[in-house]
Every structure is written in C-alpha cells, then in structure tokens.
Design an enzyme around this catalytic site. Sequence first.
Site, mmCIF file in Angstrom:
data_model
loop_
_atom_site.group_PDB
_atom_site.id
_atom_site.type_symbol
_atom_site.label_atom_id
_atom_site.label_comp_id
_atom_site.label_asym_id
_atom_site.label_seq_id
_atom_site.Cartn_x
_atom_site.Cartn_y
_atom_site.Cartn_z
ATOM 1 N N LYS A 137 -10.864 -3.511 18.335
ATOM 2 C CA LYS A 137 -9.433 -3.856 18.930
ATOM 3 C C LYS A 137 -9.151 -3.858 19.771
ATOM 4 C CE LYS A 137 -8.470 -3.036 14.024
ATOM 5 N NZ LYS A 137 -7.133 -3.181 12.924
ATOM 6 N N PRO B 113 -3.059 -11.252 10.005
ATOM 7 C CA PRO B 113 -3.197 -10.973 11.820
ATOM 8 C C PRO B 113 -3.469 -9.520 12.391
ATOM 9 C CG PRO B 113 -0.985 -11.784 11.510
ATOM 10 C CD PRO B 113 -1.473 -12.284 10.335
ATOM 11 N N LYS C 248 8.579 -17.828 -9.709
ATOM 12 C CA LYS C 248 8.013 -17.002 -10.357
ATOM 13 C C LYS C 248 6.860 -17.458 -11.036
ATOM 14 C CE LYS C 248 8.862 -13.213 -13.973
ATOM 15 N NZ LYS C 248 8.925 -13.033 -15.234
ATOM 16 N N ASN D 39 1.131 -1.351 0.480
ATOM 17 C CA ASN D 39 0.101 -0.029 -0.067
ATOM 18 C C ASN D 39 0.719 1.418 0.148
ATOM 19 O OD1 ASN D 39 0.481 0.744 2.556
ATOM 20 N ND2 ASN D 39 -0.347 -1.126 3.261
ATOM 21 N N ILE E 56 -1.925 -7.163 14.348
ATOM 22 C CA ILE E 56 -1.348 -6.856 15.129
ATOM 23 C C ILE E 56 -1.760 -5.521 16.681
ATOM 24 C CG2 ILE E 56 1.037 -5.722 15.666
ATOM 25 C CD1 ILE E 56 1.620 -6.205 12.676
ATOM 26 N N LYS F 16 -13.959 1.032 16.057
ATOM 27 C CA LYS F 16 -12.293 0.774 15.725
ATOM 28 C C LYS F 16 -11.674 -0.223 17.102
ATOM 29 C CE LYS F 16 -10.359 0.673 11.240
ATOM 30 N NZ LYS F 16 -10.093 1.237 10.085
ATOM 31 N N PHE G 3 -4.023 3.571 14.701
ATOM 32 C CA PHE G 3 -4.892 4.882 14.308
ATOM 33 C C PHE G 3 -6.175 4.180 14.079
ATOM 34 C CE2 PHE G 3 -1.615 8.257 13.535
ATOM 35 C CZ PHE G 3 -0.459 7.927 14.355
HETATM 36 N N1 CTP Z 1 -3.908 -3.173 12.601
HETATM 37 C C1 CTP Z 1 -3.081 -3.848 12.700
HETATM 38 N N2 CTP Z 1 -2.681 -5.001 12.582
HETATM 39 C C2 CTP Z 1 -3.542 -5.547 11.315
HETATM 40 C C3 CTP Z 1 -4.548 -4.490 10.341
HETATM 41 C C4 CTP Z 1 -4.054 -3.447 11.503
HETATM 42 O O1 CTP Z 1 -1.996 -3.910 13.312
HETATM 43 N N3 CTP Z 1 -3.037 -6.197 10.501
HETATM 44 C C5 CTP Z 1 -3.445 -1.950 12.746
HETATM 45 C C6 CTP Z 1 -3.178 -0.397 12.408
HETATM 46 O O2 CTP Z 1 -1.852 -0.338 12.235
HETATM 47 C C7 CTP Z 1 -3.707 0.809 12.107
HETATM 48 C C8 CTP Z 1 -4.961 0.048 13.062
HETATM 49 O O3 CTP Z 1 -5.008 -1.615 13.473
HETATM 50 O O4 CTP Z 1 -3.792 0.937 14.204
HETATM 51 C C9 CTP Z 1 -6.393 0.420 12.100
HETATM 52 O O5 CTP Z 1 -6.313 0.304 10.786
HETATM 53 P P1 CTP Z 1 -7.038 0.330 9.629
HETATM 54 O O6 CTP Z 1 -5.319 -0.546 8.705
HETATM 55 O O7 CTP Z 1 -7.376 1.616 9.523
HETATM 56 O O8 CTP Z 1 -7.972 -0.737 10.158
HETATM 57 P P2 CTP Z 1 -7.994 -1.671 9.274
HETATM 58 O O9 CTP Z 1 -7.917 -2.860 11.159
HETATM 59 O O10 CTP Z 1 -7.424 -3.013 8.422
HETATM 60 O O11 CTP Z 1 -10.010 -2.061 9.534
HETATM 61 P P3 CTP Z 1 -10.468 -1.509 8.317
HETATM 62 O O12 CTP Z 1 -9.740 -1.938 7.084
HETATM 63 O O13 CTP Z 1 -11.184 -2.024 8.088
HETATM 64 O O14 CTP Z 1 -10.493 -0.186 8.196
#
Ligand code: CTP
Length: 401
Positions: free
Chosen positions: A342, A304, A287, A209, A306, A338, A324
């Site tokens: 979380k 997972p 590949k 990303n 985190i 969220k 975040f």
């Molecule tokens: N995060 C994480 N591990 C993941 C996904 C997200 O630790 N596999 C953490 C990010 O570092 C951030 C928070 O979760 O602190 C929210 O991430 P965000 O991308 O906004 O949300 P998602 O959990 O991916 O939910 P969605 O895609 O449905 O918005």
Amino acid sequence: MLEGKRILLVISGGIAAYKSLELIRRLRERGAAVRAVLSRGGAEFVTPLSVAALTGDKVYQELFSLTDEAEMGHIQLSRDADLLVVAPASADLLAKMATGRADDLASTVLLATDKAVLAAPAMNVRMWLHPATQQNVATLAERGLHLVGPGEGDMACGEYGPGRMAEPQEILAAIEAFFAGAAPLSGRRALVTSGPTHEAIDPVRYIANRSSGRQGHAIAGALARLGAETTLVSGPTALADPPGVAVTRVESAEEMLAACQAALPVDLAVCAAAVADWRPAKAGGQKTKKNGKAPPSLKLTENPDILATLSEAGNRRPQLVIGFAAETEKVIAHAKAKLARKGCDWILANDVSPASGTFGGAENSIHLIDAEGVEDWPRLSKELVAERLGQRIAAWFGGEA
Ligand code: CTP
C-alpha cells in the site's frame, strides 16, 4: 516558567507516592506554589510531615475536619488552584473519578473542581490492564483528563509491564506543557477514515461488514484533543461525532474516497475504515424482485483502495500515512506485506479472528509496523490505542520539526 502557578497535588495510595515528594521539590524550585491533599492510602506510604515540610503548607487529609473546613473549604481548595495533579493516581481513585464518587477529601476535591486535572496513574500491571481500569481511564480521557504515563518496566511488586508511575521529571514536563498551552499537533491537519462502507445492491439492500467505527472515531477524537484540525470521513455507524472533529458521513467506498480527496491537503492520514473490498458491479435502480426462478447472481467489482490512493497522491501525499491491517492469521507477515503493497508509512496490525473479539469489540491488540521494525503494544481499549497512537504521531512530528 511555573512562577506563581498554584498546583493542588493529590497524593493517593501507592508505593510511587515517594516520587511525589521529589515532584513537589522540583515544582517549588521552578516557582510553583504547591498545596497537597493526602489520601488515607497515600498517608500509608508518605508521612504528612514530610509532605508539609516540602510544600511549606499544611497538608489536607480529612473531608470532615472542622479546622480544614473552617480554614479552607474543600470546594475552595479545589478551585484555588491553576491545575490539579493526581500523582500517584491509584486504580481506586481513577474509578472514583470516572463514576463521580466523593467519599473522601481527594475524590471530593476532584469532583468539585472546575480546573484541569493531570493524572499520573500508578498500579500493578494487571490492575492497569484490567478492562475496568482501561474503561475508567478512557472515560476520563474523553472528558478531558490529561494523562502522563504510566511507563513500562520492573514494578515494586516484582512484575514487569505498564503501570509504573511516570518519573517526576516527566510529570513536570507534562505540567509545563500544560501551562505553555502546547497542543503538540496544533497547526497540523489530520484526516481519519472510520467505520464500514455500505455497497448498494439495489435501493433497499447492501453489502456491509461488522466494523463499529469505534477505533477510527477514537483516533479522530484523540488527534483533535492533541490540537490537530481533524476531518473524520465515516461510513455508516451508530456512534456520535467526536467533539471538535469535522465529520463527513458517507455510505460507499467510492464516496469515502471522494470525501478523502476533498479533504486534502493534510499533514497526516489514518485509514481505520473497514472499506468493502468489492461492490456490486451494477446496483439495480429498482428493488430486485423474486421471479420464481433461480436466485439472482451478484457480479462484483473491486473498490478503490483509499489507503493506497492517499499513499500515492504525489505532491498531495500526507507526510505521514497510517493504515490498519485486519488479519485473521499470520498477522505480522501479512501486515508487513500490506505495508509494502500500500506504500504507507506505518501499519497497525491487529488480529480480527472471531476469537480475538476485536471486530466490533471494545479492545485491540496492536503491532505497530514501520520501516524500523515491529512494536508490540499491550491489549488496550480502543480509546487508549487512540491516545497512544496520537502521542506517537505527535512525537513523530515533534522529531521531524
Ligand atoms: N483500505 C482502504 N481502502 C480499501 C481497502 C482497505 O483504505 N478499499 C485500508 C483500510 O482502511 C486499512 C488498510 O487498507 O487501513 C488495510 O485494510 P485490510 O482490510 O486489512 O486489507 P485489504 O486491503 O482489504 O486486504 P485483504 O482483504 O487482502 O486483507
């Protein structure tokens, strides 16, 4: 507590200069010796006579004054102090400091010094929020400038917002903290995640990303400057390691989780990484070749989480877990959900819709959400978001202790 300390106070132009007179009095009451440099702008707001009467010393104003140079060269002036305090620090003086200009006594003294500098910015809200000022302050903070304020409130110009100089007692507290060597997070361990993750499709291709890692790296740097023993687990980024931070570089979400678990126990964790939500269920060992038929389909599996894993880490859970929320719509509502989902303590919600320019950009508009409610921050550079978050974390641990 300030007995015998030598402070060189640089007073630049701004209506807040009158507060510096009060600061001189309080410093001297506590036994500090204060010598003052008054810039041309500063002298428009306070007179050299009142500054001299309060410091009990002559006031230094001109770079090329023969008497000043004969009695005390500008190099010596800047080195003859234990701490330089710039109050008020105008937008112009901060710009000169950031770019190393030395065209008057105040800026020359600040360039020539080998001592620590504490600045109390003071300016109109728009000047403070201008990207040029934000960038200058971020550059200076990265170089080790100590900052106090600015505060938010009614301004002399009739506007409201951040830019008001910190009150004399706050500046005094910052000076005392400097001499006490008080790093507010010393003895604390911090873990920060940053950057994107790369999820392998085969040995040469991956899913990723647009995260630059700037916000997470800036937070790790700010926590280290506040004295925390900081580990940064970073996905692939083009950024240099922040000074004083132990950095573990990883590629995938699974590696990031393993590195975070290896860093436990910690007192606080900030998950700023844009972790890929999914990865290819099976990364090819070779590949993938075109075979003249339909393109291959990619089967994904969930990564997972985190942040959620750290929030549920039982007796290894950090005391303060911060995440975040990157949202493109209904920012606050989604972020609140969220926070609950979380199980973390604070969520820093930000709008990452393409129009906001946040993802991969230099600035961020944050809404800090905790059990108490929502706190809206002004739009700030990512470095200043990091500074502010660091101060907020330090205050939380300070209140807790
Ligand atoms: N995060 C994480 N591990 C993941 C996904 C997200 O630790 N596999 C953490 C990010 O570092 C951030 C928070 O979760 O602190 C929210 O991430 P965000 O991308 O906004 O949300 P998602 O959990 O991916 O939910 P969605 O895609 O449905 O918005």
